[in-house]
Design a protein around this motif. Structure first.
Motif, PDB file in Angstrom:
ATOM      1  N   LEU A 391       2.804 130.536  26.190  1.00 10.27           N
ATOM      2  CA  LEU A 391       2.796 128.955  25.644  1.00 10.27           C
ATOM      3  C   LEU A 391       1.112 128.927  25.219  1.00 10.27           C
ATOM      4  O   LEU A 391       0.152 129.551  26.002  1.00 10.27           O
ATOM      5  CB  LEU A 391       2.733 128.223  27.089  1.00 10.27           C
ATOM      6  CG  LEU A 391       2.063 126.774  27.074  1.00 10.27           C
ATOM      7  CD1 LEU A 391       3.054 125.988  26.302  1.00 10.27           C
ATOM      8  CD2 LEU A 391       2.229 126.301  28.380  1.00 10.27           C
ATOM      9  N   THR A 392       0.823 128.069  23.913  1.00  9.37           N
ATOM     10  CA  THR A 392      -0.293 127.938  23.648  1.00  9.37           C
ATOM     11  C   THR A 392      -0.821 126.654  23.500  1.00  9.37           C
ATOM     12  O   THR A 392      -0.030 125.783  22.779  1.00  9.37           O
ATOM     13  CB  THR A 392      -0.257 128.582  22.076  1.00  9.37           C
ATOM     14  OG1 THR A 392       0.086 129.974  22.014  1.00  9.37           O
ATOM     15  CG2 THR A 392      -1.925 128.690  21.513  1.00  9.37           C
ATOM     16  N   LEU A 393      -1.815 126.137  23.791  1.00 14.25           N
ATOM     17  CA  LEU A 393      -2.332 124.830  23.828  1.00 14.25           C
ATOM     18  C   LEU A 393      -3.733 124.869  23.025  1.00 14.25           C
ATOM     19  O   LEU A 393      -4.610 125.723  23.161  1.00 14.25           O
ATOM     20  CB  LEU A 393      -2.587 124.356  25.508  1.00 14.25           C
ATOM     21  CG  LEU A 393      -1.472 124.395  26.164  1.00 14.25           C
ATOM     22  CD1 LEU A 393      -2.012 123.727  27.699  1.00 14.25           C
ATOM     23  CD2 LEU A 393      -0.337 123.373  25.789  1.00 14.25           C
ATOM     24  N   GLY A 394      -3.790 123.700  22.047  1.00  7.63           N
ATOM     25  CA  GLY A 394      -5.007 123.591  21.219  1.00  7.63           C
ATOM     26  C   GLY A 394      -4.801 122.462  20.183  1.00  7.63           C
ATOM     27  O   GLY A 394      -3.831 121.639  20.329  1.00  7.63           O
ATOM     28  N   SER A 396      -4.234 122.842  17.190  1.00 10.56           N
ATOM     29  CA  SER A 396      -3.166 123.121  16.124  1.00 10.56           C
ATOM     30  C   SER A 396      -1.937 123.109  16.780  1.00 10.56           C
ATOM     31  O   SER A 396      -0.853 123.151  16.165  1.00 10.56           O
ATOM     32  CB  SER A 396      -3.412 124.100  15.338  1.00 10.56           C
ATOM     33  OG  SER A 396      -3.448 125.235  16.330  1.00 10.56           O
ATOM     34  N   ALA A 397      -1.614 122.839  18.123  1.00  6.62           N
ATOM     35  CA  ALA A 397      -0.325 122.906  18.597  1.00  6.62           C
ATOM     36  C   ALA A 397       0.512 121.682  18.430  1.00  6.62           C
ATOM     37  O   ALA A 397      -0.030 120.724  17.969  1.00  6.62           O
ATOM     38  CB  ALA A 397      -0.335 123.185  20.083  1.00  6.62           C
ATOM     39  N   GLU A 398       1.940 121.949  18.416  1.00  5.50           N
ATOM     40  CA  GLU A 398       2.752 120.793  18.218  1.00  5.50           C
ATOM     41  C   GLU A 398       3.727 120.566  19.244  1.00  5.50           C
ATOM     42  O   GLU A 398       3.650 121.303  20.505  1.00  5.50           O
ATOM     43  CB  GLU A 398       3.646 121.174  17.015  1.00  5.50           C
ATOM     44  CG  GLU A 398       3.102 121.577  15.677  1.00  5.50           C
ATOM     45  CD  GLU A 398       3.842 121.944  14.568  1.00  5.50           C
ATOM     46  OE1 GLU A 398       5.100 122.137  14.902  1.00  5.50           O
ATOM     47  OE2 GLU A 398       3.444 122.097  13.392  1.00  5.50           O
ATOM     48  N   GLY A 399       4.268 119.324  19.370  1.00  3.43           N
ATOM     49  CA  GLY A 399       5.191 118.765  20.509  1.00  3.43           C
ATOM     50  C   GLY A 399       4.231 118.727  21.762  1.00  3.43           C
ATOM     51  O   GLY A 399       3.250 117.997  21.676  1.00  3.43           O
ATOM     52  N   THR A 400       4.842 118.908  22.923  1.00  2.00           N
ATOM     53  CA  THR A 400       4.077 118.627  24.105  1.00  2.00           C
ATOM     54  C   THR A 400       3.025 119.120  24.325  1.00  2.00           C
ATOM     55  O   THR A 400       1.979 118.711  24.994  1.00  2.00           O
ATOM     56  CB  THR A 400       5.110 118.672  25.195  1.00  2.00           C
ATOM     57  OG1 THR A 400       5.654 120.287  25.305  1.00  2.00           O
ATOM     58  CG2 THR A 400       6.400 118.171  25.369  1.00  2.00           C
ATOM     59  N   SER A 401       2.803 120.495  23.775  1.00  5.87           N
ATOM     60  CA  SER A 401       1.708 121.007  23.865  1.00  5.87           C
ATOM     61  C   SER A 401       0.464 120.450  23.051  1.00  5.87           C
ATOM     62  O   SER A 401      -0.885 120.135  23.646  1.00  5.87           O
ATOM     63  CB  SER A 401       1.867 122.690  23.091  1.00  5.87           C
ATOM     64  OG  SER A 401       2.592 123.467  23.868  1.00  5.87           O
ATOM     65  N   GLY A 402       0.556 120.057  21.800  1.00  7.03           N
ATOM     66  CA  GLY A 402      -0.584 119.065  21.125  1.00  7.03           C
ATOM     67  C   GLY A 402      -0.727 117.854  21.801  1.00  7.03           C
ATOM     68  O   GLY A 402      -1.862 117.475  21.810  1.00  7.03           O
ATOM     69  N   GLU A 403       0.130 117.105  22.452  1.00  5.84           N
ATOM     70  CA  GLU A 403       0.040 115.758  22.936  1.00  5.84           C
ATOM     71  C   GLU A 403      -0.760 116.111  24.220  1.00  5.84           C
ATOM     72  O   GLU A 403      -1.627 115.204  24.628  1.00  5.84           O
ATOM     73  CB  GLU A 403       1.497 115.179  23.517  1.00  5.84           C
ATOM     74  CG  GLU A 403       2.301 114.896  22.326  1.00  5.84           C
ATOM     75  CD  GLU A 403       3.662 114.234  22.552  1.00  5.84           C
ATOM     76  OE1 GLU A 403       3.874 114.356  23.910  1.00  5.84           O
ATOM     77  OE2 GLU A 403       4.356 114.001  21.680  1.00  5.84           O
ATOM     78  N   HIS A 404      -0.479 117.199  24.874  1.00  8.80           N
ATOM     79  CA  HIS A 404      -1.347 117.584  26.229  1.00  8.80           C
ATOM     80  C   HIS A 404      -2.620 117.768  25.988  1.00  8.80           C
ATOM     81  O   HIS A 404      -3.816 117.293  26.525  1.00  8.80           O
ATOM     82  CB  HIS A 404      -0.476 118.754  26.974  1.00  8.80           C
ATOM     83  CG  HIS A 404      -1.040 119.004  28.344  1.00  8.80           C
ATOM     84  ND1 HIS A 404      -0.800 119.733  29.184  1.00  8.80           N
ATOM     85  CD2 HIS A 404      -1.959 118.099  29.222  1.00  8.80           C
ATOM     86  CE1 HIS A 404      -1.068 119.569  30.515  1.00  8.80           C
ATOM     87  NE2 HIS A 404      -2.196 118.494  30.265  1.00  8.80           N
ATOM     88  N   TRP A 405      -3.103 118.458  24.847  1.00  5.05           N
ATOM     89  CA  TRP A 405      -4.400 118.862  24.362  1.00  5.05           C
ATOM     90  C   TRP A 405      -5.047 117.435  23.932  1.00  5.05           C
ATOM     91  O   TRP A 405      -6.293 117.301  24.203  1.00  5.05           O
ATOM     92  CB  TRP A 405      -4.375 119.866  23.138  1.00  5.05           C
ATOM     93  CG  TRP A 405      -5.521 120.479  23.039  1.00  5.05           C
ATOM     94  CD1 TRP A 405      -6.481 120.267  22.106  1.00  5.05           C
ATOM     95  CD2 TRP A 405      -6.308 121.752  24.102  1.00  5.05           C
ATOM     96  NE1 TRP A 405      -7.496 120.988  22.048  1.00  5.05           N
ATOM     97  CE2 TRP A 405      -7.259 121.937  22.908  1.00  5.05           C
ATOM     98  CE3 TRP A 405      -5.895 122.159  24.808  1.00  5.05           C
ATOM     99  CZ2 TRP A 405      -8.583 122.862  23.735  1.00  5.05           C
ATOM    100  CZ3 TRP A 405      -6.793 123.069  25.424  1.00  5.05           C
ATOM    101  CH2 TRP A 405      -7.878 123.534  24.949  1.00  5.05           C
ATOM    102  N   LYS A 406      -4.269 116.655  23.262  1.00  6.51           N
ATOM    103  CA  LYS A 406      -5.005 115.402  22.735  1.00  6.51           C
ATOM    104  C   LYS A 406      -5.359 114.397  23.758  1.00  6.51           C
ATOM    105  O   LYS A 406      -6.451 113.863  23.965  1.00  6.51           O
ATOM    106  CB  LYS A 406      -4.127 114.749  21.914  1.00  6.51           C
ATOM    107  CG  LYS A 406      -3.847 115.344  20.577  1.00  6.51           C
ATOM    108  CD  LYS A 406      -2.786 114.651  19.655  1.00  6.51           C
ATOM    109  CE  LYS A 406      -2.852 115.271  18.351  1.00  6.51           C
ATOM    110  NZ  LYS A 406      -1.841 114.584  17.453  1.00  6.51           N
ATOM    111  N   GLU A 407      -4.630 114.345  24.891  1.00  2.00           N
ATOM    112  CA  GLU A 407      -4.879 113.651  26.038  1.00  2.00           C
ATOM    113  C   GLU A 407      -6.237 114.066  26.819  1.00  2.00           C
ATOM    114  O   GLU A 407      -6.963 113.108  27.445  1.00  2.00           O
ATOM    115  CB  GLU A 407      -3.652 113.588  27.068  1.00  2.00           C
ATOM    116  CG  GLU A 407      -2.480 112.675  26.650  1.00  2.00           C
ATOM    117  CD  GLU A 407      -1.232 112.829  27.387  1.00  2.00           C
ATOM    118  OE1 GLU A 407      -1.597 112.867  28.617  1.00  2.00           O
ATOM    119  OE2 GLU A 407      -0.173 112.637  27.100  1.00  2.00           O
ATOM    120  N   ILE A 408      -6.273 115.426  26.944  1.00  2.25           N
ATOM    121  CA  ILE A 408      -7.431 115.792  27.851  1.00  2.25           C
ATOM    122  C   ILE A 408      -8.872 115.660  27.074  1.00  2.25           C
ATOM    123  O   ILE A 408      -9.952 115.479  27.545  1.00  2.25           O
ATOM    124  CB  ILE A 408      -7.332 117.460  28.249  1.00  2.25           C
ATOM    125  CG1 ILE A 408      -7.215 118.294  27.079  1.00  2.25           C
ATOM    126  CG2 ILE A 408      -5.897 117.509  29.160  1.00  2.25           C
ATOM    127  CD1 ILE A 408      -7.324 119.688  27.211  1.00  2.25           C
TER     128      ILE A 408
END
Length: 425
Positions: A391-394, A396-408
């Motif tokens: 799992l990669t969060l950042g 440039s991530a897409e889907g739930t990973s990208g949404e989670h990163w934008k929220e923090i």
């Protein structure tokens, strides 16, 4: 005055004589020194290498270099003379005279050998006690295999099973392996050894000694496991991992053997068995499982708090059907890893609860160039840990990973937790 002149002439001849004797002495000394150096050099070449040692229990040379003029450990001339004609076929000795100009051994096809225990068994015993016996026809068929088929073959493992009712112990004897592939391309040999685990609990783990430079290792090592009731033997699975020792890197995995004991009757005595070695196959399902992660960005202290909470629906990453998962967390700045952490191992569960917190210092203002990677791995002492999911969060991530990163990023100082699907490692 005449005698005085004669004595002066004698004194004039002394330096010439001394010079002649000094020249002869110098030539003699240089010749003697050169002769001593040659003798020492020849004696050193005949000595056994310093890394050679002898197996204390078996009396077998583990590093069998330069054996022509050396004696075995604990044997005199008479014993050695008697033991020469009875020497087993699967000896570990290598003849250095057979090397080519580059110092490599010539490629030879593995010969089919047999251990003394197998040779002493009668045909009647094989018919009654061994299900997969070796017949002369099968030996002929093995020798007539093509080169492509031989490359696909990983060899055969021979072992015996027995249950000691007096001591209430389960006994496994690893006899030998035949026809192993060569893992060292230069010498065209291997340094094999075997690791054995009793599944599914994996409480009992043993391994044999390493045998050097052989494709037909004869181990003949017995392992006794106490505290196993005879009623539970039917539920066990023996897992043999055949490896080749590598001094400079991770040991090479040759293959594995799985032996379920269901239907194996040990009440009549010892059973001799053989199984073909197969490639290691880590059984994985289509889904990688899910990981619950909580993140919090502290803009005032410029730190990122990561909490690895839970994992669920992890696939079967082990032959026992259960995984021993743990999570490795890697922090990247501009695609360069700057920090790493890992959780504790959770034994035998597809639904692990970690609840472990990690704090990372961010080297830059903001999270634009920051990414974080989660690797879920299966812990395995016998070999390399397998990656279950990633799992990669950042940014440039897409889907739930990208949404989670934008929220923090939008809501600093707030702890936000979400489930994420794991992808293939």
């Amino acid at each position: 005055m005449a005698p005085i002149s004669a004595t002066r002439e004698e004194f004039d001849e002394i330096p010439t004589v001394v010079g002649i004797f000094s020249a002869f002495g110098l030539v003699f000394t240089v010749s003697l020194f050169a002769w001593i150096c040659c003798q020492r050099k020849s004696s050193k070449s005949n000595k056994t290498p310093p890394y050679k040692f002898v197996h204390v229990l078996k009396g077998v040379d583990i590093y069998p270099e330069n054996l022509n003029s050396k004696k075995k450990f604990g044997a005199d001339d008479k014993c050695e003379a008697k033991s020469k004609p009875v020497m087993p076929k699967n000896s570990l000795h290598l003849d250095l005279e057979k090397r080519d100009l580059n110092g490599n051994f010539p490629k030879t096809t593995p010969k089919i050998q047999s251990s003394p225990d197998v040779e002493n068994l009668t045909p009647k015993h094989f018919a009654e006690r061994e299900k997969n016996s070796i017949s002369p026809e099968s030996i002929k068929s093995n020798t007539s295999l093509s080169s492509e088929e031989k490359q696909d073959k990983l060899g055969t493992l021979f072992f015996s099973l027995e249950y000691n009712f007096e001591k209430k112990a389960f006994v496994v004897n690893i006899k030998e392996a035949r026809g192993l592939p060569a893992m060292d391309e230069q010498s065209m040999t291997s340094d094999p050894y075997i690791k054995m685990t009793i599944l599914p609990e994996k409480k009992h783990k043993v391994k044999t000694r390493v045998l050097r430079k052989t494709l037909d290792p004869a181990f003949d090592e017995t392992f006794t496991f106490y505290g196993i009731p005879y009623s539970q033997v039917q539920d066990l699975i023996l897992h043999f991992m055949i490896l080749s020792f590598d001094r400079f890197s991770r040991d090479d995995i040759i293959g594995e053997v799985l032996m379920p004991l269901e239907g194996v009757e040990l009440s009549e005595g010892r059973m001799l068995m053989n199984r073909e070695i197969i490639k290691r196959n880590v059984r994985k399902s289509s889904g990688r499982g899910e990981l619950l992660i909580s993140l919090c960005y502290q803009s005032t202290t410029n730190t990122l708090t990561v909490v690895v909470l839970k994992a669920r629906h992890l696939p079967k990453a082990d032959v026992s059907g259960l995984s021993d998962p743990y999570v490795k967390v890697n922090l990247y700045h501009a695609k360069k890893r700057i920090s790493k952490k890992k959780t504790h191992v959770k034994k035998c569960t597809p639904n692990a609860v970690f609840n472990e917190l990690f704090v990372f210092d961010i080297p830059c203002e903001g999270l634009e160039d920051i990414s974080i990677e989660f690797l879920v791995l299966d812990s395995d002492r016998g070999s390399r840990n397998e990656i279950i999911g990633r799992l990669t969060l950042g940014a440039s991530a897409e889907g739930t990973s990208g949404e989670h990163w934008k929220e923090i990023c939008e809501y600093p100082r707030r702890q936000i937790a979400k489930w994420h699907m794991l992808c293939d490692g």
